[in-house]
Design an enzyme around this catalytic site. Sequence first.
Site, PDB file in Angstrom:
ATOM      1  N   LEU A 205       0.835  -1.206   0.000  1.00  0.00           N
ATOM      2  CA  LEU A 205       0.000   0.000   0.000  1.00  0.00           C
ATOM      3  C   LEU A 205       0.870   1.257   0.000  1.00  0.00           C
ATOM      4  O   LEU A 205       0.568   2.236  -0.678  1.00  0.00           O
ATOM      5  CB  LEU A 205      -0.936  -0.001   1.223  1.00  0.00           C
TER       6      LEU A 205
ATOM      7  N   LYS B 101       0.531  11.740  17.939  1.00  0.00           N
ATOM      8  CA  LYS B 101       0.689  10.351  18.352  1.00  0.00           C
ATOM      9  C   LYS B 101      -0.600   9.741  18.898  1.00  0.00           C
ATOM     10  O   LYS B 101      -1.312  10.357  19.657  1.00  0.00           O
ATOM     11  CB  LYS B 101       1.751  10.264  19.450  1.00  0.00           C
TER      12      LYS B 101
ATOM     13  N   SER C 143      23.372  16.091  13.059  1.00  0.00           N
ATOM     14  CA  SER C 143      23.491  15.576  11.691  1.00  0.00           C
ATOM     15  C   SER C 143      23.558  16.714  10.678  1.00  0.00           C
ATOM     16  O   SER C 143      22.974  17.785  10.871  1.00  0.00           O
ATOM     17  CB  SER C 143      22.307  14.666  11.378  1.00  0.00           C
TER      18      SER C 143
ATOM     19  N   GLU D 269      27.399  13.000  11.537  1.00  0.00           N
ATOM     20  CA  GLU D 269      26.696  11.708  11.579  1.00  0.00           C
ATOM     21  C   GLU D 269      26.521  10.989  10.240  1.00  0.00           C
ATOM     22  O   GLU D 269      25.479  10.354  10.009  1.00  0.00           O
ATOM     23  CB  GLU D 269      25.311  11.873  12.269  1.00  0.00           C
TER      24      GLU D 269
ATOM     25  N   HIS E  62      19.371  16.805  23.951  1.00  0.00           N
ATOM     26  CA  HIS E  62      18.509  17.447  22.958  1.00  0.00           C
ATOM     27  C   HIS E  62      17.143  16.782  22.962  1.00  0.00           C
ATOM     28  O   HIS E  62      17.034  15.563  23.032  1.00  0.00           O
ATOM     29  CB  HIS E  62      19.129  17.340  21.562  1.00  0.00           C
TER      30      HIS E  62
ATOM     31  N   HIS F 218      12.365  21.892   9.863  1.00  0.00           N
ATOM     32  CA  HIS F 218      11.414  21.063   9.125  1.00  0.00           C
ATOM     33  C   HIS F 218      10.943  21.737   7.847  1.00  0.00           C
ATOM     34  O   HIS F 218      10.236  21.137   7.055  1.00  0.00           O
ATOM     35  CB  HIS F 218      10.221  20.714  10.016  1.00  0.00           C
TER      36      HIS F 218
HETATM   37  N1  GLN Z   1      21.630  14.164  16.808  1.00  0.00           N
HETATM   38  C1  GLN Z   1      20.469  13.849  16.057  1.00  0.00           C
HETATM   39  C2  GLN Z   1      20.511  14.547  14.709  1.00  0.00           C
HETATM   40  O1  GLN Z   1      20.972  15.625  14.632  1.00  0.00           O
HETATM   41  C3  GLN Z   1      19.206  14.246  16.771  1.00  0.00           C
HETATM   42  C4  GLN Z   1      17.970  13.871  16.003  1.00  0.00           C
HETATM   43  C5  GLN Z   1      16.677  14.099  16.715  1.00  0.00           C
HETATM   44  O2  GLN Z   1      16.605  14.820  17.669  1.00  0.00           O
HETATM   45  N2  GLN Z   1      15.612  13.495  16.251  1.00  0.00           N
HETATM   46  O3  GLN Z   1      20.042  14.038  13.715  1.00  0.00           O
HETATM   47 ZN    ZN Z   2      15.487  16.827  17.398  1.00  0.00          ZN
END
Ligand code: GLN
Ligand code: ZN
Length: 757
Positions: free
Chosen positions: A18, A110, A434, A485, A642, A695
């Site tokens: 799907l 969620k 990252s 990363e 974080h 985002h």
């Molecule tokens: N250290 C991770 C990154 O920068 C943190 C990701 C996250 O908080 N979802 O991708």
């Molecule tokens: Zn994050």
Amino acid sequence: MPKNSVLGFPRIGEKRELKFALERFWSGQSDFDAVEAVADELKKRHWNYQLDAGIELISCNDFSYYDLMLDTTILLGAIPERFRDISEPTALYFAMARGDKTHTAMQMTKWFNTNYHYIVPELTATTTYALNTEKVLREFEEAKAAGVSNPKVNLIGPITYLGLSKSDDIDPFEHFDKVLALYETLLKHLDEAGVEYVQIDEPYFTKDVEQKMLSLLKIAYDRLGNVSNNIKLIVTTYFNHSCEATNVLVHTPVYGLGLDFVYGEKNLESLDAIAISSKQLFAGVVDGRNVWRNDIEKTLQFLETITQHIEREKITIATSCSLLHTPYTLKYEEKLESEIKSWLAFGLEKLDEVNLITEQFFKEPLSPKEQEAYSQNIRANISRKHSKTIHDEAVQKRIATALIVERDTPYAKRIQVQRETLGYKDLSTTTIGSFPQTPELRQTRRDYKKGAITQDQYELVMKKYIDECVAFQESVGLDVLVHGEPERNDMVEYFGEMLKGFAFTQNGWVQSYGSRCVKPPLIFGDVSRPKAMTVSWSAYAQSKTQKHMKGMLTGPVTILNWSFVRDDKSRDEVAKQIAVAISDEVDDLQKAGIKIIQVDEAAFKEGYPLRNEQINDYEKWALESFKISVASAEATTQIHTHMCYSDFNDIIHTIEAMDADVITIETARSGNRLLKIFKEAGYKQEVGPGIYDIHSPRVPSVEEMVAQIKALQEVLPQKQLWINPDCGLKTRKWDEVKPSLQNMVEAVNIVRREATY
Ligand code: GLN
Ligand code: ZN
């Protein structure tokens, strides 16, 4: 009386058919007919699986092209105003789910404490309703045509629907009467269509609810239960107990109650009330949201204790919730160790478990095949109890000793030492870890996994990427650097693959939202760290710069919350095992010269239990686990954490108690409202409120970020502030990241210059 029932079946397809059909349609490569053809095929297949497994009450209307809450919004016709200009149903549906060029999508959040996300209904004073039974009736007919003689129609109940809605101007329950009237009409239509069983889900009642909700529950099911004498209503809850609701429902004309005995053992307290009312009990005893094989002997014993209250014929064997939250099947798992595989049951295997439990419970003769399956179940459970692969004495011994929870030096002292030795300025700039993941990186990781390239070749590509990240960060003038990363495809999977006690499936996908699926690791055994996991990458990156390189780890609570966790040990204990492994990594990093280490707890908030009575317990062990994971850090090693969300209101003191030196958080979208909470709480540690939203592909301007920094300074003293984006940058493109970070550093420079006048 139905002997057994499955609360719902996953719909994405065992090969994610799907997902792929939807994504082809969305990208314009196919028309919607092609998606419908796949959907029809999947529905038929899933009904047949359940028929073959001997399931008596099989659901229809558990299929969805995107989400069942969204489907309920369509069912009720509660279309938000801004979509009213779209008349074509398919376009409307997906615009609501995902947005389009001219419409912003509805919000997604969620589903209780799962990793599934539903589309949040948006109600206003002017919302109009109009019943649209087309999908429900169609699926009922389809199920019958596929050979299900008496399909059970699944619905989300009116109180759960309203309770999970949002509204800017009204209390959604102001629409209770209207909505309830629609459900009454719906049941009339179902009656006319010949529907006998309706499962109506009210998981809202597994949270703490106000008295008012219980009154509405009574009104709702008095009325719905009286719509038709032919319809048998099964009001179903899951993920926790719903004792308060049960006490109400036993006094309404519903046929049965579905209760979760896996995650809501307290439901046992309701048995006598159910017995007196002579309602049918749908006993959720097969875990619908975890992957372990049922211990059938234990389950049968448990069911026998229920028969001390309720007659056998009044009990229906059921899954604890819809199987939506488990992967499909073990049959395509070719790489799992056979021992581990023998301890598992995914969706299809759970159907067989329901059947076996049913036959044993009702003392029906087993076929030779079933007899063999039963013996196998007993053997597998014994092997799991004693296996050396699971039980590691060294780990258990270490966990049993007094683990160090507190750092040697209190925060006030630590931060002084760190400011001196690290020599960083107010408003220091950094990023969350990252950098953009390029197709080349992904390909290289895949090639290395397959053995198509050597370790040297692999490392060369990764190091080149790290070099570029370092060079870029130096060139824009960021203060604290990260390595980017490149070696990680996922912040949990990367660590899981390095730790003992974790296993990975090839095909264990679970729907997260829409067409998106995740493949959580399985924590099957005691966890330990055979060797350092990140030190060589961080040390390499540090060797390339005079600035501080931040080590980057995922925290124990997040690793736990994003995995399928073993059910033979408490989550508390598993989290502590992971914490100890991470604390060794922290120690190795500091020994290798890394002075700043970030331990991400992106899923800390997600793990909160549904019931207030359970919160203290969760906070205690989750907090402790995080603290254990960083307690090895010396006073001169600065610990960052974080969290990528903003609803801290109710947990701010817990966040403070984590005792991290610096926390970076999401504030870009929620503005300074969040930061005010930090101020009000008298939060002491340093904070990096994300000053732009990663985002979105938009590049924020210098002026905008200057204004944002100044706004931050209004709330918290500049001494306490770090400046950074609000999350990792891996999903962005370099040509968005570069100018954004350049502008961010420039903005800080402007603010710093102005401050020196
Ligand atoms: N250290 C991770 C990154 O920068 C943190 C990701 C996250 O908080 N979802 O991708
Ligand atoms: Zn994050």
